[in-house]
Design a protein around this motif. Sequence first.
Motif, PDB file in Angstrom:
ATOM      1  N   ASP A   1     -11.009   6.907  -7.011  1.00  0.00           N
ATOM      2  CA  ASP A   1     -10.668   7.828  -5.922  1.00  0.00           C
ATOM      3  C   ASP A   1      -9.960   7.131  -4.772  1.00  0.00           C
ATOM      4  OD1 ASP A   1     -11.739  10.013  -7.280  1.00  0.00           O
ATOM      5  OD2 ASP A   1     -13.734   9.691  -6.437  1.00  0.00           O
ATOM      6  N   THR A   2     -10.243   5.839  -4.566  1.00  0.00           N
ATOM      7  CA  THR A   2      -9.633   5.131  -3.437  1.00  0.00           C
ATOM      8  C   THR A   2      -8.937   3.867  -3.915  1.00  0.00           C
ATOM      9  OG1 THR A   2     -11.575   3.774  -2.964  1.00  0.00           O
ATOM     10  CG2 THR A   2     -11.469   5.943  -1.884  1.00  0.00           C
TER      11      THR A   2
ATOM     12  N   GLU B   1      -9.147   1.033  -2.405  1.00  0.00           N
ATOM     13  CA  GLU B   1     -10.117  -0.058  -2.260  1.00  0.00           C
ATOM     14  C   GLU B   1     -10.966  -0.215  -3.520  1.00  0.00           C
ATOM     15  OE1 GLU B   1      -9.694   2.385   0.086  1.00  0.00           O
ATOM     16  OE2 GLU B   1      -8.520   1.122   1.439  1.00  0.00           O
ATOM     17  N   ASP B   2     -11.399   0.913  -4.109  1.00  0.00           N
ATOM     18  CA  ASP B   2     -12.191   0.851  -5.341  1.00  0.00           C
ATOM     19  C   ASP B   2     -11.364   0.293  -6.501  1.00  0.00           C
ATOM     20  OD1 ASP B   2     -14.341   1.919  -3.981  1.00  0.00           O
ATOM     21  OD2 ASP B   2     -14.067   3.952  -4.775  1.00  0.00           O
TER      22      ASP B   2
ATOM     23  N   TYR C   1      -0.624   5.113  -8.869  1.00  0.00           N
ATOM     24  CA  TYR C   1      -1.250   6.235  -8.170  1.00  0.00           C
ATOM     25  C   TYR C   1      -0.716   7.522  -8.764  1.00  0.00           C
ATOM     26  CZ  TYR C   1      -2.606   9.473  -4.468  1.00  0.00           C
ATOM     27  OH  TYR C   1      -3.143  10.528  -3.772  1.00  0.00           O
TER      28      TYR C   1
ATOM     29  N   LYS D   1       1.226   4.196  -2.936  1.00  0.00           N
ATOM     30  CA  LYS D   1       0.969   5.604  -2.599  1.00  0.00           C
ATOM     31  C   LYS D   1       2.182   6.487  -2.879  1.00  0.00           C
ATOM     32  CE  LYS D   1      -2.632   4.602   0.710  1.00  0.00           C
ATOM     33  NZ  LYS D   1      -3.048   4.498   2.106  1.00  0.00           N
TER      34      LYS D   1
ATOM     35  N   GLU E   1       0.834  -1.205   0.000  1.00  0.00           N
ATOM     36  CA  GLU E   1       0.000   0.000   0.000  1.00  0.00           C
ATOM     37  C   GLU E   1       0.867   1.251   0.000  1.00  0.00           C
ATOM     38  OE1 GLU E   1      -3.120   0.480   2.851  1.00  0.00           O
ATOM     39  OE2 GLU E   1      -3.895  -1.540   2.502  1.00  0.00           O
TER      40      GLU E   1
ATOM     41  N   ARG F   1      -4.656  12.752  -7.414  1.00  0.00           N
ATOM     42  CA  ARG F   1      -5.092  11.988  -6.241  1.00  0.00           C
ATOM     43  C   ARG F   1      -6.044  10.872  -6.652  1.00  0.00           C
ATOM     44  NH1 ARG F   1      -6.067  16.972  -2.107  1.00  0.00           N
ATOM     45  NH2 ARG F   1      -3.884  17.566  -1.954  1.00  0.00           N
ATOM     46  N   GLN F   2      -5.600  10.132  -7.674  1.00  0.00           N
ATOM     47  CA  GLN F   2      -6.406   9.032  -8.188  1.00  0.00           C
ATOM     48  C   GLN F   2      -5.537   7.815  -8.426  1.00  0.00           C
ATOM     49  OE1 GLN F   2      -8.348  10.549 -11.721  1.00  0.00           O
ATOM     50  NE2 GLN F   2     -10.205  10.959 -10.534  1.00  0.00           N
ATOM     51  N   TYR F   3      -6.160   6.669  -8.243  1.00  0.00           N
ATOM     52  CA  TYR F   3      -5.524   5.390  -8.554  1.00  0.00           C
ATOM     53  C   TYR F   3      -5.936   5.016  -9.961  1.00  0.00           C
ATOM     54  CZ  TYR F   3      -4.436   5.145  -3.639  1.00  0.00           C
ATOM     55  OH  TYR F   3      -3.942   5.414  -2.397  1.00  0.00           O
TER      56      TYR F   3
END
Length: 174
Positions: free
Chosen positions: A105-106, A108-109, A86, A50, A46, A91-93
Amino acid sequence: MQLILFAPAGRAASEGIHIKSAELKLMDEVYQLNAHLTIMLGPTLEEAVKKGLALNFITEFQLHRQRWYWFNEEIAKVTRNTRLTYNPLLRQYLLSEGSQQLSFDTLEDALAALGEISAWPVLDRRLLYKRYSYVATLSMRMDVSQLPKPLQINAISSRKWDLESAPFEWGMSP
């Protein structure tokens, strides 16, 4: 106090890639794969994402016919490569597969979308015979060979970088 000690152990147990379901559906003379996977990154991965490190995933589908008198006959072997990155400015994956790119956006998504395989054409119906039964296998793993060279050494020596599903097998008859 006990709850705090228990929480990390529960998280560690859920890390990895777990294939929940997979099926082949015949659509216009082509078998398409639909599957649901759960992908959980550990804290090391993670943090790496990031900080801008791209993670490459290989999804592999195989179909073979078992033979008692010789090696299994491989009917099909198909792979697809997906890249998770990322973008700190947006600020997007981002999930990229070939020329397609999706943004989330996250994390997890993005991982949920990575784990949803829908209508992936894997096999022409004409390669199968009704008199035989076949075994299909699906697996996914992170491709450590795509990491920067210094991290490849870490990936070999540390389980923190090891991300691979157990093979998911099921039988099928045309």
